[in-house]
Motif scaffolding. Structure first.
Motif, PDB file in Angstrom:
ATOM      1  N   PRO A 324       0.820  -1.224   0.000  1.00 37.02           N
ATOM      2  CA  PRO A 324       0.000   0.000   0.000  1.00 37.02           C
ATOM      3  C   PRO A 324       0.850   1.270   0.000  1.00 37.02           C
ATOM      4  O   PRO A 324       0.499   2.254  -0.675  1.00 37.02           O
ATOM      5  N   TRP A 325       1.956   1.252   0.744  1.00 39.98           N
ATOM      6  CA  TRP A 325       2.831   2.432   0.784  1.00 39.98           C
ATOM      7  C   TRP A 325       3.400   2.716  -0.598  1.00 39.98           C
ATOM      8  O   TRP A 325       3.426   3.867  -1.049  1.00 39.98           O
ATOM      9  N   ARG A 326       3.837   1.666  -1.298  1.00 40.57           N
ATOM     10  CA  ARG A 326       4.405   1.820  -2.635  1.00 40.57           C
ATOM     11  C   ARG A 326       3.368   2.367  -3.606  1.00 40.57           C
ATOM     12  O   ARG A 326       3.662   3.261  -4.423  1.00 40.57           O
ATOM     13  N   ALA A 327       2.142   1.839  -3.523  1.00 46.58           N
ATOM     14  CA  ALA A 327       1.077   2.299  -4.417  1.00 46.58           C
ATOM     15  C   ALA A 327       0.768   3.783  -4.182  1.00 46.58           C
ATOM     16  O   ALA A 327       0.597   4.553  -5.132  1.00 46.58           O
ATOM     17  N   GLN A 328       0.738   4.176  -2.913  1.00 46.70           N
ATOM     18  CA  GLN A 328       0.464   5.572  -2.581  1.00 46.70           C
ATOM     19  C   GLN A 328       1.600   6.472  -3.051  1.00 46.70           C
ATOM     20  O   GLN A 328       1.363   7.549  -3.616  1.00 46.70           O
ATOM     21  N   ARG A 329       2.845   6.021  -2.842  1.00 40.09           N
ATOM     22  CA  ARG A 329       4.013   6.797  -3.291  1.00 40.09           C
ATOM     23  C   ARG A 329       4.000   6.989  -4.799  1.00 40.09           C
ATOM     24  O   ARG A 329       4.199   8.100  -5.299  1.00 40.09           O
ATOM     25  N   ASP A 330       3.774   5.905  -5.518  1.00 42.42           N
ATOM     26  CA  ASP A 330       3.814   5.978  -6.981  1.00 42.42           C
ATOM     27  C   ASP A 330       2.652   6.804  -7.539  1.00 42.42           C
ATOM     28  O   ASP A 330       2.797   7.483  -8.562  1.00 42.42           O
ATOM     29  N   ALA A 331       1.506   6.737  -6.857  1.00 40.04           N
ATOM     30  CA  ALA A 331       0.357   7.528  -7.305  1.00 40.04           C
ATOM     31  C   ALA A 331       0.613   9.020  -7.142  1.00 40.04           C
ATOM     32  O   ALA A 331       0.103   9.847  -7.907  1.00 40.04           O
TER      33      ALA A 331
END
Length: 338
Positions: A324-331
Protein backbone atom coordinates in the motif's frame (compact mmCIF):
# COMPACT_ATOMS: atom_id res chain seq x y z
CA UNK A 1 10.74 3.61 35.76
CA UNK A 2 8.37 6.48 36.41
CA UNK A 3 6.19 7.37 33.42
CA UNK A 4 6.56 11.03 34.34
CA UNK A 5 10.29 10.83 33.58
CA UNK A 6 10.94 12.28 30.17
CA UNK A 7 12.61 10.09 27.55
CA UNK A 8 14.52 11.70 24.68
CA UNK A 9 14.74 9.55 21.54
CA UNK A 10 17.26 10.78 18.95
CA UNK A 11 16.83 9.73 15.34
CA UNK A 12 13.11 9.60 16.11
CA UNK A 13 12.12 9.98 12.45
CA UNK A 14 14.31 7.00 11.58
CA UNK A 15 13.31 3.36 11.24
CA UNK A 16 14.17 2.09 14.73
CA UNK A 17 13.80 5.48 16.42
CA UNK A 18 10.20 6.04 15.31
CA UNK A 19 9.17 2.55 16.42
CA UNK A 20 10.86 2.94 19.82
CA UNK A 21 9.41 6.42 20.44
CA UNK A 22 5.89 5.30 19.52
CA UNK A 23 6.15 2.23 21.75
CA UNK A 24 7.40 4.22 24.75
CA UNK A 25 4.59 6.74 24.30
CA UNK A 26 2.05 3.91 24.11
CA UNK A 27 3.43 2.60 27.40
CA UNK A 28 2.59 5.96 28.98
CA UNK A 29 6.02 7.56 29.05
CA UNK A 30 6.61 11.22 28.29
CA UNK A 31 8.58 11.08 25.04
CA UNK A 32 10.23 13.76 22.91
CA UNK A 33 12.11 13.08 19.69
CA UNK A 34 14.66 14.76 17.46
CA UNK A 35 16.10 14.11 14.01
CA UNK A 36 18.12 16.06 11.45
CA UNK A 37 15.84 14.91 8.59
CA UNK A 38 18.74 14.42 6.17
CA UNK A 39 18.29 13.05 2.65
CA UNK A 40 20.43 9.88 2.92
CA UNK A 41 17.29 8.13 1.66
CA UNK A 42 13.83 9.24 0.50
CA UNK A 43 12.82 11.91 3.07
CA UNK A 44 9.16 11.04 2.53
CA UNK A 45 9.77 7.96 4.69
CA UNK A 46 10.88 10.14 7.59
CA UNK A 47 7.97 12.54 7.27
CA UNK A 48 5.63 9.57 6.86
CA UNK A 49 6.88 7.99 10.09
CA UNK A 50 6.39 11.28 11.93
CA UNK A 51 2.84 11.67 10.61
CA UNK A 52 1.82 8.02 10.99
CA UNK A 53 3.72 6.76 14.05
CA UNK A 54 4.80 9.75 16.14
CA UNK A 55 2.11 12.41 15.80
CA UNK A 56 -0.81 10.11 16.73
CA UNK A 57 1.20 9.04 19.81
CA UNK A 58 1.72 12.66 20.83
CA UNK A 59 5.49 12.57 20.23
CA UNK A 60 6.98 15.82 18.93
CA UNK A 61 10.05 15.39 16.71
CA UNK A 62 12.29 18.46 16.64
CA UNK A 63 14.76 19.21 13.84
CA UNK A 64 18.14 19.14 15.59
CA UNK A 65 21.66 18.61 14.22
CA UNK A 66 23.46 16.64 16.94
CA UNK A 67 26.88 17.34 15.39
CA UNK A 68 26.29 20.95 16.50
CA UNK A 69 27.09 21.13 20.21
CA UNK A 70 25.12 24.36 20.67
CA UNK A 71 21.95 22.71 19.34
CA UNK A 72 22.47 19.69 21.60
CA UNK A 73 22.94 21.88 24.66
CA UNK A 74 19.79 23.86 23.84
CA UNK A 75 17.82 20.63 23.35
CA UNK A 76 18.82 19.25 26.76
CA UNK A 77 18.23 22.54 28.55
CA UNK A 78 14.76 22.82 27.03
CA UNK A 79 13.63 19.20 27.46
CA UNK A 80 15.54 18.08 30.61
CA UNK A 81 15.32 14.36 29.76
CA UNK A 82 15.80 11.81 32.53
CA UNK A 83 16.54 9.00 30.06
CA UNK A 84 18.01 9.06 26.56
CA UNK A 85 17.70 6.52 23.74
CA UNK A 86 20.31 7.63 21.20
CA UNK A 87 19.47 6.04 17.84
CA UNK A 88 20.55 8.89 15.54
CA UNK A 89 23.48 7.85 13.35
CA UNK A 90 24.73 7.71 9.80
CA UNK A 91 23.84 4.15 8.87
CA UNK A 92 25.00 1.86 6.08
CA UNK A 93 28.19 -0.08 5.50
CA UNK A 94 28.68 0.61 1.78
CA UNK A 95 27.97 4.34 1.99
CA UNK A 96 30.81 4.61 4.53
CA UNK A 97 33.24 3.70 1.73
CA UNK A 98 32.06 6.70 -0.31
CA UNK A 99 31.43 9.32 2.36
CA UNK A 100 33.41 8.59 5.55
CA UNK A 101 33.14 12.24 6.63
CA UNK A 102 29.40 11.79 7.22
CA UNK A 103 30.19 9.02 9.71
CA UNK A 104 32.77 11.12 11.55
CA UNK A 105 30.22 13.93 12.01
CA UNK A 106 27.09 11.90 12.79
CA UNK A 107 28.60 8.96 14.66
CA UNK A 108 31.64 10.44 16.44
CA UNK A 109 31.23 14.21 16.84
CA UNK A 110 27.49 13.96 17.55
CA UNK A 111 27.98 11.11 20.00
CA UNK A 112 30.61 13.11 21.87
CA UNK A 113 28.12 15.96 22.24
CA UNK A 114 25.47 13.52 23.49
CA UNK A 115 27.80 12.07 26.12
CA UNK A 116 28.69 15.53 27.39
CA UNK A 117 25.02 16.56 27.55
CA UNK A 118 24.04 13.35 29.37
CA UNK A 119 26.90 13.83 31.84
CA UNK A 120 26.11 17.45 32.69
CA UNK A 121 22.35 16.94 32.84
CA UNK A 122 22.68 13.90 35.11
CA UNK A 123 20.81 11.56 32.74
CA UNK A 124 19.84 8.40 34.60
CA UNK A 125 20.45 6.01 31.69
CA UNK A 126 21.78 6.40 28.15
CA UNK A 127 20.91 3.65 25.70
CA UNK A 128 22.72 3.98 22.38
CA UNK A 129 22.76 2.07 19.10
CA UNK A 130 25.83 0.05 18.30
CA UNK A 131 25.83 -2.60 15.57
CA UNK A 132 26.62 -6.22 14.80
CA UNK A 133 29.16 -4.71 12.37
CA UNK A 134 31.57 -4.24 15.30
CA UNK A 135 32.32 -7.98 15.15
CA UNK A 136 34.02 -7.56 11.77
CA UNK A 137 35.00 -10.81 10.09
CA UNK A 138 34.86 -12.70 13.39
CA UNK A 139 34.99 -16.40 12.53
CA UNK A 140 33.62 -17.54 15.90
CA UNK A 141 29.85 -18.08 15.70
CA UNK A 142 27.55 -17.06 17.25
CA UNK A 143 28.93 -13.60 18.01
CA UNK A 144 29.26 -13.12 21.76
CA UNK A 145 29.53 -9.80 23.60
CA UNK A 146 32.73 -11.22 25.13
CA UNK A 147 34.42 -11.61 21.71
CA UNK A 148 37.22 -9.23 20.75
CA UNK A 149 35.98 -6.57 18.34
CA UNK A 150 39.07 -4.63 17.36
CA UNK A 151 39.16 -5.52 13.65
CA UNK A 152 36.41 -3.47 11.97
CA UNK A 153 36.09 -3.98 8.21
CA UNK A 154 34.24 -0.72 7.46
CA UNK A 155 34.30 2.88 8.63
CA UNK A 156 30.74 2.43 9.85
CA UNK A 157 31.80 -0.46 12.08
CA UNK A 158 34.79 1.51 13.35
CA UNK A 159 32.58 4.43 14.43
CA UNK A 160 30.18 2.09 16.24
CA UNK A 161 33.01 0.40 18.13
CA UNK A 162 34.35 3.86 18.97
CA UNK A 163 30.93 4.74 20.43
CA UNK A 164 31.19 1.78 22.80
CA UNK A 165 34.65 2.86 23.94
CA UNK A 166 33.59 6.49 24.37
CA UNK A 167 30.52 5.49 26.41
CA UNK A 168 32.59 3.15 28.58
CA UNK A 169 35.02 5.95 29.37
CA UNK A 170 32.18 8.29 30.43
CA UNK A 171 30.69 5.53 32.57
CA UNK A 172 34.08 4.97 34.19
CA UNK A 173 34.97 8.63 34.70
CA UNK A 174 31.60 10.15 35.54
CA UNK A 175 29.39 7.23 36.61
CA UNK A 176 27.07 7.69 33.61
CA UNK A 177 24.91 4.56 33.26
CA UNK A 178 25.13 3.62 29.57
CA UNK A 179 24.13 0.58 27.53
CA UNK A 180 25.17 -0.20 23.95
CA UNK A 181 22.79 -2.11 21.69
CA UNK A 182 24.36 -4.28 19.00
CA UNK A 183 21.50 -4.55 16.50
CA UNK A 184 21.51 -7.39 13.96
CA UNK A 185 20.05 -6.64 10.47
CA UNK A 186 16.77 -4.99 11.46
CA UNK A 187 13.85 -5.27 9.02
CA UNK A 188 10.11 -4.59 8.91
CA UNK A 189 7.47 -1.95 8.05
CA UNK A 190 8.68 1.65 7.64
CA UNK A 191 12.23 0.36 7.10
CA UNK A 192 15.19 1.88 5.29
CA UNK A 193 15.22 1.54 1.49
CA UNK A 194 18.99 0.95 1.44
CA UNK A 195 18.53 -2.31 3.36
CA UNK A 196 18.54 -5.50 1.27
CA UNK A 197 14.98 -6.64 1.94
CA UNK A 198 13.55 -3.23 0.95
CA UNK A 199 15.77 -2.66 -2.10
CA UNK A 200 15.19 -6.25 -3.27
CA UNK A 201 11.43 -5.79 -2.98
CA UNK A 202 11.61 -2.57 -5.01
CA UNK A 203 13.61 -4.21 -7.81
CA UNK A 204 11.51 -7.36 -7.83
CA UNK A 205 8.29 -5.34 -8.17
CA UNK A 206 9.82 -3.46 -11.11
CA UNK A 207 11.04 -6.66 -12.75
CA UNK A 208 14.68 -5.68 -12.33
CA UNK A 209 17.53 -7.99 -11.36
CA UNK A 210 18.70 -7.87 -7.75
CA UNK A 211 22.43 -7.95 -6.95
CA UNK A 212 23.39 -11.11 -5.07
CA UNK A 213 26.87 -11.01 -3.59
CA UNK A 214 29.20 -13.94 -2.90
CA UNK A 215 26.89 -16.35 -4.77
CA UNK A 216 24.19 -15.80 -2.14
CA UNK A 217 26.19 -17.71 0.47
CA UNK A 218 26.35 -14.80 2.93
CA UNK A 219 24.11 -15.26 5.95
CA UNK A 220 22.47 -12.64 8.14
CA UNK A 221 20.68 -12.72 11.48
CA UNK A 222 17.54 -10.88 10.31
CA UNK A 223 15.76 -9.36 13.32
CA UNK A 224 12.20 -8.05 13.13
CA UNK A 225 11.62 -4.46 14.26
CA UNK A 226 9.14 -5.34 17.05
CA UNK A 227 11.71 -7.66 18.63
CA UNK A 228 14.32 -4.91 18.51
CA UNK A 229 11.90 -2.47 20.16
CA UNK A 230 11.00 -4.96 22.90
CA UNK A 231 14.68 -5.42 23.74
CA UNK A 232 15.26 -1.66 23.82
CA UNK A 233 12.35 -0.81 26.12
CA UNK A 234 13.23 -3.62 28.53
CA UNK A 235 16.86 -2.55 28.72
CA UNK A 236 15.84 1.08 29.28
CA UNK A 237 14.36 0.02 32.62
CA UNK A 238 17.45 -1.88 33.73
CA UNK A 239 20.82 -0.09 33.53
CA UNK A 240 23.98 -1.81 34.61
CA UNK A 241 24.43 -0.99 38.31
CA UNK A 242 27.53 0.81 39.53
CA UNK A 243 29.33 -0.86 42.38
CA UNK A 244 32.69 -1.29 44.02
CA UNK A 245 35.04 -1.08 41.06
CA UNK A 246 32.18 -1.75 38.61
CA UNK A 247 31.60 0.49 35.60
CA UNK A 248 27.87 1.10 34.87
CA UNK A 249 28.28 0.24 31.19
CA UNK A 250 27.25 -2.83 29.23
CA UNK A 251 26.68 -3.96 25.64
CA UNK A 252 23.99 -6.39 24.47
CA UNK A 253 23.33 -8.21 21.24
CA UNK A 254 19.74 -7.87 20.02
CA UNK A 255 19.42 -10.44 17.26
CA UNK A 256 17.13 -13.26 16.18
CA UNK A 257 19.73 -16.01 16.83
CA UNK A 258 18.62 -17.58 13.51
CA UNK A 259 20.98 -16.68 10.66
CA UNK A 260 19.51 -17.13 7.18
CA UNK A 261 21.43 -17.51 3.92
CA UNK A 262 20.73 -14.75 1.41
CA UNK A 263 19.37 -17.19 -1.19
CA UNK A 264 16.90 -18.57 1.37
CA UNK A 265 15.98 -15.00 2.29
CA UNK A 266 15.27 -14.20 -1.39
CA UNK A 267 13.10 -17.33 -1.70
CA UNK A 268 11.04 -16.20 1.32
CA UNK A 269 10.67 -12.71 -0.15
CA UNK A 270 9.53 -14.25 -3.46
CA UNK A 271 6.93 -16.25 -1.56
CA UNK A 272 5.44 -13.35 0.39
CA UNK A 273 5.46 -10.93 -2.58
CA UNK A 274 4.31 -13.49 -5.13
CA UNK A 275 7.04 -12.33 -7.53
CA UNK A 276 10.00 -14.29 -8.91
CA UNK A 277 13.37 -12.62 -8.45
CA UNK A 278 15.85 -12.12 -11.26
CA UNK A 279 19.35 -12.41 -9.79
CA UNK A 280 22.62 -10.80 -10.81
CA UNK A 281 25.42 -12.67 -9.03
CA UNK A 282 28.38 -10.52 -8.04
CA UNK A 283 31.56 -10.97 -5.95
CA UNK A 284 31.65 -10.14 -2.26
CA UNK A 285 31.76 -6.40 -1.61
CA UNK A 286 34.34 -4.46 0.45
CA UNK A 287 33.10 -4.01 4.01
CA UNK A 288 30.85 -7.10 3.89
CA UNK A 289 31.26 -10.04 6.26
CA UNK A 290 30.40 -13.69 5.53
CA UNK A 291 27.92 -14.10 8.38
CA UNK A 292 26.25 -12.45 11.35
CA UNK A 293 24.82 -14.54 14.18
CA UNK A 294 23.85 -13.18 17.59
CA UNK A 295 24.43 -14.95 20.87
CA UNK A 296 21.50 -13.77 23.02
CA UNK A 297 22.14 -15.47 26.37
CA UNK A 298 23.18 -12.17 27.95
CA UNK A 299 20.03 -10.35 26.80
CA UNK A 300 17.77 -13.20 27.91
CA UNK A 301 19.51 -13.43 31.27
CA UNK A 302 19.35 -9.68 31.96
CA UNK A 303 15.81 -8.79 30.85
CA UNK A 304 14.13 -12.17 30.26
CA UNK A 305 13.55 -11.63 26.55
CA UNK A 306 14.85 -12.97 23.27
CA UNK A 307 13.57 -12.27 19.71
CA UNK A 308 11.18 -14.88 18.30
CA UNK A 309 9.64 -13.52 15.05
CA UNK A 310 10.29 -15.84 12.10
CA UNK A 311 11.55 -14.44 8.80
CA UNK A 312 8.38 -15.39 6.90
CA UNK A 313 6.16 -13.75 9.53
CA UNK A 314 8.27 -10.59 9.58
CA UNK A 315 8.50 -10.30 5.79
CA UNK A 316 4.74 -10.86 5.50
CA UNK A 317 4.17 -7.91 7.85
CA UNK A 318 6.61 -5.86 5.81
CA UNK A 319 4.68 -6.75 2.64
CA UNK A 320 1.38 -5.73 4.23
CA UNK A 321 2.84 -2.27 4.85
CA UNK A 322 5.02 -2.00 1.74
CA UNK A 323 2.53 -2.70 -1.05
CA UNK A 324 0.00 0.00 0.00
CA UNK A 325 2.83 2.43 0.78
CA UNK A 326 4.40 1.82 -2.63
CA UNK A 327 1.08 2.30 -4.42
CA UNK A 328 0.46 5.57 -2.58
CA UNK A 329 4.01 6.80 -3.29
CA UNK A 330 3.81 5.98 -6.98
CA UNK A 331 0.36 7.53 -7.31
CA UNK A 332 1.72 10.76 -5.86
CA UNK A 333 4.76 10.81 -8.16
CA UNK A 334 4.70 13.53 -10.82
CA UNK A 335 4.14 12.31 -14.37
CA UNK A 336 6.06 13.66 -17.35
CA UNK A 337 4.42 14.26 -20.68
CA UNK A 338 6.03 12.47 -23.57
Amino acid sequence: MNAAQKVLVTGAAGFVGSAVAARLAAMGHAVVGCDNFNDYYDPRLKTGRVQTLLAPAGVACHNVELADGVQVQALFEREQPALVVHLAAQAGVRYSLDNPAAYVQSNLVAFGHMLEACRHHKVQHLLYASSSSVYGANASLPFSEDDRCDGPVSMYAATKKANELMAHSYSHLFGLPATGLRFFTVYGPWGRPDMAYFSFAEKMMRGEAIPVFAEGKLSRDFTYIDDIVEGVVRLLHKPQPAGEGAVPHAVFNIGNHQPVRVLEFIQTLEKVLGVEAKMNFQPMQPGDVPATYAAIDKLRGWVGFAPTTTLETGLSRFRDWYLPWRAQRDAAAPTTAG
